[in-house]
Design an enzyme around this catalytic site. Structure first.
Site, PDB file in Angstrom:
ATOM      1  N   CYS A  62      23.593  54.139  21.168  1.00 14.57           N
ATOM      2  CA  CYS A  62      23.843  53.882  19.843  1.00 14.57           C
ATOM      3  C   CYS A  62      22.577  54.215  18.788  1.00 14.57           C
ATOM      4  O   CYS A  62      21.549  53.647  18.941  1.00 14.57           O
ATOM      5  CB  CYS A  62      24.090  52.292  19.719  1.00 14.57           C
ATOM      6  SG  CYS A  62      24.140  51.574  18.248  1.00 14.57           S
ATOM      7  N   TRP A  97      28.958  45.028  24.676  1.00 16.47           N
ATOM      8  CA  TRP A  97      27.931  45.135  25.237  1.00 16.47           C
ATOM      9  C   TRP A  97      27.263  44.042  26.254  1.00 16.47           C
ATOM     10  O   TRP A  97      27.601  42.662  25.946  1.00 16.47           O
ATOM     11  CB  TRP A  97      26.571  45.376  24.240  1.00 16.47           C
ATOM     12  CG  TRP A  97      26.908  46.256  23.239  1.00 16.47           C
ATOM     13  CD1 TRP A  97      27.201  46.020  22.134  1.00 16.47           C
ATOM     14  CD2 TRP A  97      26.691  47.647  23.447  1.00 16.47           C
ATOM     15  NE1 TRP A  97      27.201  47.325  21.283  1.00 16.47           N
ATOM     16  CE2 TRP A  97      27.124  48.314  22.132  1.00 16.47           C
ATOM     17  CE3 TRP A  97      26.418  48.574  24.538  1.00 16.47           C
ATOM     18  CZ2 TRP A  97      26.984  49.583  22.153  1.00 16.47           C
ATOM     19  CZ3 TRP A  97      26.238  49.837  24.363  1.00 16.47           C
ATOM     20  CH2 TRP A  97      26.763  50.376  23.344  1.00 16.47           C
ATOM     21  N   ARG A 129      33.625  43.192  16.000  1.00 19.01           N
ATOM     22  CA  ARG A 129      33.050  43.771  17.095  1.00 19.01           C
ATOM     23  C   ARG A 129      31.507  43.242  17.004  1.00 19.01           C
ATOM     24  O   ARG A 129      30.902  43.013  16.085  1.00 19.01           O
ATOM     25  CB  ARG A 129      32.721  45.280  17.076  1.00 19.01           C
ATOM     26  CG  ARG A 129      34.041  45.977  17.186  1.00 19.01           C
ATOM     27  CD  ARG A 129      33.917  47.561  17.194  1.00 19.01           C
ATOM     28  NE  ARG A 129      33.667  48.082  15.968  1.00 19.01           N
ATOM     29  CZ  ARG A 129      32.267  48.727  15.555  1.00 19.01           C
ATOM     30  NH1 ARG A 129      31.415  48.655  16.280  1.00 19.01           N
ATOM     31  NH2 ARG A 129      32.103  49.302  14.303  1.00 19.01           N
ATOM     32  N   THR A 131      27.850  44.089  17.652  1.00 18.45           N
ATOM     33  CA  THR A 131      27.026  45.380  17.605  1.00 18.45           C
ATOM     34  C   THR A 131      25.701  45.214  17.682  1.00 18.45           C
ATOM     35  O   THR A 131      24.883  44.089  17.699  1.00 18.45           O
ATOM     36  CB  THR A 131      27.424  46.039  16.196  1.00 18.45           C
ATOM     37  OG1 THR A 131      26.836  44.968  15.342  1.00 18.45           O
ATOM     38  CG2 THR A 131      28.802  46.268  15.852  1.00 18.45           C
ATOM     39  N   VAL A 132      24.999  46.332  18.084  1.00 17.94           N
ATOM     40  CA  VAL A 132      23.567  46.534  18.213  1.00 17.94           C
ATOM     41  C   VAL A 132      23.077  47.374  17.135  1.00 17.94           C
ATOM     42  O   VAL A 132      24.034  48.385  16.588  1.00 17.94           O
ATOM     43  CB  VAL A 132      23.095  47.160  19.540  1.00 17.94           C
ATOM     44  CG1 VAL A 132      23.162  45.989  20.606  1.00 17.94           C
ATOM     45  CG2 VAL A 132      24.084  48.423  19.879  1.00 17.94           C
ATOM     46  N   TYR A 195      31.007  59.469  13.204  1.00 15.56           N
ATOM     47  CA  TYR A 195      31.980  58.476  13.569  1.00 15.56           C
ATOM     48  C   TYR A 195      33.135  58.528  12.686  1.00 15.56           C
ATOM     49  O   TYR A 195      34.539  58.264  13.293  1.00 15.56           O
ATOM     50  CB  TYR A 195      31.472  57.252  13.587  1.00 15.56           C
ATOM     51  CG  TYR A 195      30.099  56.928  14.527  1.00 15.56           C
ATOM     52  CD1 TYR A 195      30.589  56.630  15.776  1.00 15.56           C
ATOM     53  CD2 TYR A 195      28.949  56.966  14.025  1.00 15.56           C
ATOM     54  CE1 TYR A 195      29.486  56.462  16.517  1.00 15.56           C
ATOM     55  CE2 TYR A 195      27.866  57.141  15.020  1.00 15.56           C
ATOM     56  CZ  TYR A 195      28.241  56.706  16.197  1.00 15.56           C
ATOM     57  OH  TYR A 195      27.161  56.718  17.262  1.00 15.56           O
TER      58      TYR A 195
END
Length: 348
Positions: A62, A97, A129, A131-132, A195
């Protein structure tokens, strides 16, 4: 309260991860990235700035989180902000994750298996979602910030007292407005554009993102013709943001872009610039080319793999990226790539 789909793992109900092309693609096939949920800053009246209070969670693949890991190391914040990595593990459904690198897939500090557990502890109704990057308060186990737009800026400013004595100035006050403007442009035209092509569900959406991306690379190629870094002699926050996309371009994103107009190595200035950054330890230490090349971790010999995935253990990425960049002559301070900072945070 929203209705969620779950999978039972270890006796716990873990929510299924939403799918981008379902929840973040509009009726015309355009990808509209979800907003960040936890955006409160750090300092008086906000999240407290304390040594050891937070844990940065990021993922090798990511690039949004990769830039936070690079800045953390550049600034010498290792003793102030702990860190851990996540990735995806096989389950019946996509659970997002997971702490796959730890014993029993459990973070040793937070005591959780899935990043989503820290999200839902902070907001039980969160429907997006997980996310990181995610910065988690180790005292509460809750996510306090997942704002990839600003997290590196908080590291550069709010956490200054915990930076190493020789930490560089990545976000100089005199340039902040310009850096912010360029960062916004990079997000729309470079970082998120790859993306928008990958998740596009119409040709119109795809080509709009595709053309914007390569037009932006042409602009950046020209900008770097007579300057070593985006703002001149020294690395800034903007360079970190551009680097993480460039590092993945030929190895990973090319397969999402479809027709590859140009490879990174075909851009003389961008390719030299990316190598110049890679040779800074904090960039090199947080760049995982083999994971970019084989993101699914497939065993060699599987059918229908990309060239990079098939020969990942035979490709000498260091030989390519470690080659001399020959860009020091563009700087008035050729011996340094990082600007020293005074106590006020100004360049000198």
């Amino acid at each position: 309260m929203a209705a969620f789909d779950y999978e039972i793992v270890g006796g716990k109900k873990i929510r299924v991860r939403p799918v981008e092309v379902v929840s973040e693609t509009d009726e015309n096939g355009f990808f509209n990235r979800q907003p960040n949920r936890f955006t409160e800053g750090f300092g008086p009246g906000e999240n407290p700035v304390e040594k050891g209070r937070y844990r940065l969670i990021w993922a090798k693949l990511c690039h949004w989180s990769n830039r936070a890991s690079i800045v953390r190391e550049l600034l010498g914040l290792e003793n102030a902000i702990s860190v851990n990595l996540v990735d995806h593990a096989p389950h019946e459904k996509n659970l997002g994750w997971e702490f796959v690198y730890d014993k029993d897939n459990t973070d040793p500090v937070l005591g959780i298996q899935f990043l989503s557990e820290a999200y839902y502890k902070a907001d039980g109704d969160y429907a997006g979602r997980t996310t990181v990057p995610a910065l988690i308060d180790v005292k509460t186990g809750k996510v306090v910030n997942n704002d990839y737009h600003r997290l590196t800026n908080y590291f550069e400013t709010a956490f200054k007292e915990f930076q190493a004595p020789d930490a560089p100035e990545l976000y100089p006050e005199a340039l902040r407005d310009e850096i912010d403007q360029l960062n916004d442009w990079l997000f729309d035209n470079v970082n998120n554009a790859v993306y928008k092509t990958a998740f596009a569900r119409s040709k119109e959406a795809y080509w709009e993102a595709y053309n914007a991306f390569y037009a932006a690379l042409d602009i950046l190629e020209d900008r770097l013709k007579d300057r070593r870094f985006l703002f001149g002699d020294y690395v800034t926050d903007s360079d970190v943001r551009l680097y993480v996309t460039l590092a993945r371009l030929d190895i990973r994103y090319a397969y999402q872009l479809g027709h590859t107009k140009k490879r990174l190595i075909d851009y003389e200035n961008l390719w030299g610039y990316a190598r110049d950054l890679y040779q800074i330890p904090a960039f090199r230490n947080n760049t995982y080319f083999k994971d970019f090349a084989n993101p699914a971790g497939k065993k060699q010999g599987s059918l229908m793999e990309t060239f990079n995935a098939r020969f990942v253990n035979e490709i000498d990425f260091e030989a390519y990226w470690g080659a001399p960049a020959n860009r020091a002559h563009l700087s008035s301070d050729p011996g340094r790539k990082l600007a020293a900072a005074d106590k006020k945070g100004d360049q000198r």
